[in-house]
Design an enzyme around this catalytic site. Sequence first.
Site, PDB file in Angstrom:
ATOM      1  N   CYS B 109       0.757  -1.290  -0.083  1.00  0.00           N
ATOM      2  CA  CYS B 109      -0.366  -0.049   0.224  1.00  0.00           C
ATOM      3  C   CYS B 109       1.026   0.924  -0.025  1.00  0.00           C
ATOM      4  O   CYS B 109       1.449   1.443   1.101  1.00  0.00           O
ATOM      5  CB  CYS B 109      -0.677   0.172   1.259  1.00  0.00           C
ATOM      6  SG  CYS B 109      -2.069   1.820   1.518  1.00  0.00           S
ATOM      7  N   CYS B 112      -0.764   4.294   2.866  1.00  0.00           N
ATOM      8  CA  CYS B 112      -0.702   4.284   4.222  1.00  0.00           C
ATOM      9  C   CYS B 112      -0.110   3.289   4.187  1.00  0.00           C
ATOM     10  O   CYS B 112       1.007   2.610   3.942  1.00  0.00           O
ATOM     11  CB  CYS B 112      -1.931   4.902   3.895  1.00  0.00           C
ATOM     12  SG  CYS B 112      -3.536   4.095   3.188  1.00  0.00           S
ATOM     13  N   SER B 113      -1.391   2.172   4.474  1.00  0.00           N
ATOM     14  CA  SER B 113      -0.838   0.873   4.703  1.00  0.00           C
ATOM     15  C   SER B 113      -2.895   0.015   5.349  1.00  0.00           C
ATOM     16  O   SER B 113      -2.636  -1.065   5.424  1.00  0.00           O
ATOM     17  CB  SER B 113      -0.253   0.823   6.278  1.00  0.00           C
ATOM     18  OG  SER B 113      -2.384   1.695   7.390  1.00  0.00           O
ATOM     19  N   CYS B 114      -3.023   0.133   4.012  1.00  0.00           N
ATOM     20  CA  CYS B 114      -3.899  -0.576   3.675  1.00  0.00           C
ATOM     21  C   CYS B 114      -4.040  -2.295   3.854  1.00  0.00           C
ATOM     22  O   CYS B 114      -3.203  -2.427   3.471  1.00  0.00           O
ATOM     23  CB  CYS B 114      -4.940  -0.647   2.340  1.00  0.00           C
ATOM     24  SG  CYS B 114      -5.539   1.151   2.443  1.00  0.00           S
TER      25      CYS B 114
END
Lengths: 250, 233
Positions: B109, B112-114
Amino acid sequence: MRLQHYLGGLENLGPVNFFEKKVFMAEWEKRIFGIHTVMMAESVHLDKSLPKYPLSEVPTTFKDTWTWASLRIGAENMQPFEYFKYRYYEKWLMGISQFFIDRGYVTAKELATLTEHYRAHPDSPLPEQPNPALKEQVVRYLHHGDSGLRAPADLVRFAVGDTVYVTDPEAADHTRLPGFLRNKKGTVTEVYPGAFEYFVSTGPDGLDGLQHVYCVSFLASDIWGPDKSEPNTVIYADLFEAYLKPAHSM
Amino acid sequence: MSSLFKYDKDREAASAAKVRALEALLIKKGVLGSDSVDAVLRHFETVASPFNGARIVARAWVDAEYKARLLEDTPKAIAELQFPGMTGAEGEHMKAVANSATVHNLIICTLCSCYSWPVLGLPPYWYKDPVFRSRGVREPRAVLREFGVTIPEGKEVKVWDSSAQIRWFVIPERPAHSEHLNEEQLAALVTPEAMMGVALVPSPPPCLRHPNVYLIRRICRDADARATRFATA
């Protein structure tokens, strides 16, 4: 360009040299993660969400919308040199504390004073004030989520196999378009059923209201150049329709 | 972890005091209950954990028809297993992709940090690190080599950037010499890193290639040790 939107592809960052598998680097990080997740579970926007949450029956003084977009906007708006100075959950702590100050839930002074207290007495307890109905809502939210899927929209602009180009919208506070894909050529590999509404409008960036979302494939050589990319590599991204234009428009 | 993100005690103590003060104030003002944050954390210790993903992968390994259904309609195939919370937060729209003799998949991702919470729990630090997010799309093979995984040039690398609603995860290849292991034993071999595509599932070591119950127990103990990554100590 806004640097945080262009992380994909940055060079000269050195090796991903240590395979740190821990989720939380320090015990305190769990608490800010938890606070953020409770805020998402009691956000006022959930009265319009797909799962029917009985939000009006949840006793809370929180009367704002708080979603992933809120957190992302905060991180994407940080001055980039600042952004890279802080560890992941440090940025959350800064953004969320500032939100509660800006919205008048707490004052900067009371937060500073109480922080000093806990600094001097790290083991002094939290107030004991359970809220069983809120806890139930938190559990419900974690089990049922908050999908952006809405009624199927009418016209699908692209079909599987279509060649598309990625748009190059004005840099806005927030985007779901990875910067390294701007202006690149790709191929639609999947049209997701239904239409999706992102948490917020991103203004000139282009997310607003219902949109179709597509999975689009890009040859690494089309993104980075044939001499600068690894062989036999394809990158897939899920892109909202606003970020795509037909090949013949180029 | 890069030492860039290992901080001195003073900095950590300042953050710890601030987050405690914030939580205390929010409890006093009725935004949170004193049991709210703990309810979130308990969910990730008991419901949304990489054990779910590992069991899904193991099922796909032992049942080719299940694997086909999982790739065709991931949420529906996961629902068959009746684990709780599988369409919950950050799992509203999950999709599985399978590694094979010709394809290696890597999930990332870059914005972000999905991450697929219901099947994988919360993302480990390396997944959120800007270095991984930057390099994973530009030189995935080089990054994988640093993680100890060499992908031959003839094998296609597919990188999946989680930039909208889909949360991806990988069905790794079943390791050689694992024919005698049952589903539960297979699940114990599967790590979150393998389900993100930065690791392969290794063959059981030679001493474990026999259906010896005592040795199998040791594999399971190692899996328990991996599960403790949620703790910071």
